[in-house]
Design a protein around this motif. Structure first.
Motif, mmCIF file in Angstrom:
data_model
loop_
_atom_site.group_PDB
_atom_site.id
_atom_site.type_symbol
_atom_site.label_atom_id
_atom_site.label_comp_id
_atom_site.label_asym_id
_atom_site.label_seq_id
_atom_site.Cartn_x
_atom_site.Cartn_y
_atom_site.Cartn_z
ATOM 1 N N UNK A 282 20.140 2.726 39.349
ATOM 2 C CA UNK A 282 20.120 3.817 38.321
ATOM 3 C C UNK A 282 19.166 3.674 37.452
ATOM 4 N N UNK A 283 18.426 2.804 37.366
ATOM 5 C CA UNK A 283 17.202 2.909 36.523
ATOM 6 C C UNK A 283 17.470 2.821 35.191
ATOM 7 N N UNK A 284 18.972 2.372 34.379
ATOM 8 C CA UNK A 284 19.056 2.421 33.253
ATOM 9 C C UNK A 284 18.368 1.640 32.387
ATOM 10 N N UNK A 285 17.564 1.827 31.204
ATOM 11 C CA UNK A 285 16.795 0.926 30.541
ATOM 12 C C UNK A 285 17.575 -0.205 29.964
ATOM 13 N N UNK A 286 17.183 -1.412 29.895
ATOM 14 C CA UNK A 286 17.653 -2.646 29.235
ATOM 15 C C UNK A 286 18.155 -2.287 27.793
ATOM 16 N N UNK A 287 17.417 -1.291 27.217
ATOM 17 C CA UNK A 287 17.608 -1.207 25.711
ATOM 18 C C UNK A 287 18.843 -0.460 25.391
ATOM 19 N N UNK A 288 19.685 0.181 26.518
ATOM 20 C CA UNK A 288 20.806 0.835 26.441
ATOM 21 C C UNK A 288 21.978 0.084 27.423
ATOM 22 N N UNK A 289 21.416 -1.028 27.991
ATOM 23 C CA UNK A 289 22.619 -1.579 28.859
ATOM 24 C C UNK A 289 23.655 -2.285 28.383
ATOM 25 N N UNK A 290 23.624 -2.244 26.868
ATOM 26 C CA UNK A 290 24.611 -2.863 26.291
ATOM 27 C C UNK A 290 25.781 -1.929 26.431
ATOM 28 N N UNK A 291 25.706 -0.598 26.689
ATOM 29 C CA UNK A 291 26.880 0.140 26.844
ATOM 30 C C UNK A 291 27.820 -0.142 27.986
ATOM 31 N N UNK A 292 27.409 -0.926 28.913
ATOM 32 C CA UNK A 292 28.189 -1.170 30.222
ATOM 33 C C UNK A 292 29.325 -2.326 29.876
#
Length: 409
Positions: A282-292
């Motif tokens: 997906x290429x989700x940035x690490x800066x918002x990966x906390x949502x998972x």
């Protein structure tokens, strides 16, 4: 149609014990092993949103995806439901045996206090991710506040807390989407999960005790109460146990089917997205990966309840056979009757093998090999439980906890 034609017999084992809860606990122990062992892989880099390594062979990556979709954060809500269901069963059986309400409450209170102590010892000696303490705390609070409340009260509180979880998840997701769309500059994410797995990389066992005990109270409070998932699962179990949903699954087949379909659809759908993020698709940035971790925890509640419903349906099918449950289901229920002993046995085997203060295999094994080890450890517990079943003996941990909670009478 006569009334006798619609009577559905309860799903029970030969000895009269309900089949579904023990069957679910037996399989749950396998899922717990698959969920816990990746936390020992201290030698591999991990992402922000998961303890699973971010590298490995094609087989390793496939195993990571399956565990993220079907196991991670789906097991402890299932455990919480079965724990709450067992509280009502124990309360009911003790009252039926002639005990008065205050005496039963004292037994339950002592049991949950001893679970807290067992959990602290488990964390100090072997495994910082102990869940006994969290359920002991939840049991203390929820039994005192809700065990004798009306069914409507239980349902309202469960729905309100679930709504809070869902709204919080939607807010987290919308916040993450906004941050990405607006290209808001954020500092690189720091992996709290990696700091927890690093505990197992401490080479001296005495030096590892304090870090485990430092993390454990946070887990007890966060998972047991503040995360709300465990309280919702336990309150739902109180409601279901009063209706004997798992003792008499044939009477509740429609409810169980709906919960299984909806619960697993919600959990697995989110799990697929999370797995794709972990694999870098997906290429989700690490800066918002906390949502998972947030989405996985909330959808894990639905998944845990879905798994329980599946085993209720399986128990209903097994009980309808004229030959009764077969050897496989018999072995699984033997584990379920001794779930506490089998749970602790996993740490007794895995911690010395995988942690750095033991053989240190956690620095070298990949995800596939670790999953294979988890299955092997679970099979050992199955063999031990079957041997105890044939000998007519309880599990050692169950015997100790029962003695401490009820005394020698």
């Amino acid at each position: 149609m006569s009334s006798a034609a619609v009577v559905v017999p309860p799903a029970r084992e030969a000895g009269g014990r309900s089949l579904a809860p023990d069957l679910a606990r037996g399989v749950m122990l396998l899922l717990i092993a698959l969920a816990n062992t990746p936390w020992y892989l201290y030698g591999s880099p991990t992402g922000i949103a998961s303890v699973h390594p971010t590298d490995g062979t094609l087989l390793d990556r496939a195993v990571q995806a399956v565990v993220i979709i079907a196991v991670d954060s789906r097991v402890y809500p299932m455990f919480a439901f079965l724990f709450g269901y067992g509280i009502v069963q124990s309360h009911r059986s003790q009252l039926a045996a002639g005990a008065d309400e205050r005496a039963v409450r004292r037994v339950l209170r002592r049991r949950h206090l001893w679970m807290l102590l067992f959990g602290a010892l488990h964390a100090a000696l072997l495994w910082e991710g102990d869940i006994l303490g969290a359920y002991g705390l939840a049991g203390l609070v929820l039994v005192a506040a809700f065990l004798r409340r009306r069914d409507e009260t239980l349902a309202v509180w469960a729905l309100v807390l679930t709504s809070i979880l869902v709204v919080g998840m939607l807010f987290a997701v919308s916040s993450a989407v906004f941050l990405v769309a607006a290209e808001v500059p954020m500092p690189p994410g720091q992996s709290f999960l990696a700091s927890v797995t690093a505990i197992n990389g401490i080479e001296s066992w005495p030096d590892s005790v304090l870090p485990r005990l430092t993390f454990w109270p946070l887990l007890v409070l966060g998972q047991g109460l503040l995360g709300l998932v465990v309280p919702v699962a336990v309150l739902t179990a109180f409601w279901a146990a009063r209706r004997r949903v798992l003792e008499e699954p044939g009477r509740h087949r429609r409810l169980l089917t709906r919960v299984a379909v909806v619960g697993l659809a919600v959990a697995w759908s989110e799990g697929v997205v999370h797995a794709l993020q972990h694999l870098g698709v997906l290429g989700v940035p690490d800066t918002v990966a906390w949502v998972f971790p947030v989405t996985q925890a909330v959808t894990g509640l639905f998944g845990g309840l879905g798994y329980v419903a599946v085993f209720g349906l399986v128990a209903d099918r097994l009980s309808s056979r004229t030959s009764g449950p077969g050897p496989v289901s018999g072995a699984l229920t033997a584990v379920g009757k001794r779930s506490l002993s089998c749970y602790l046995a996993q740490s007794v085997v895995c911690a010395p093998l995988l942690a750095a203060w033991g053989l240190g295999l956690g620095a070298h094994l990949g995800s596939a090999a670790t999953a294979l080890l988890a299955v092997g450890v679970w099979l050992l517990s199955v063999a031990g439980a079957v041997a105890l079943e044939r000998a007519g003996r309880r599990g050692p941990a169950e015997t100790v906890l029962r003695r401490l909670s009820r005394g020698r009478r």
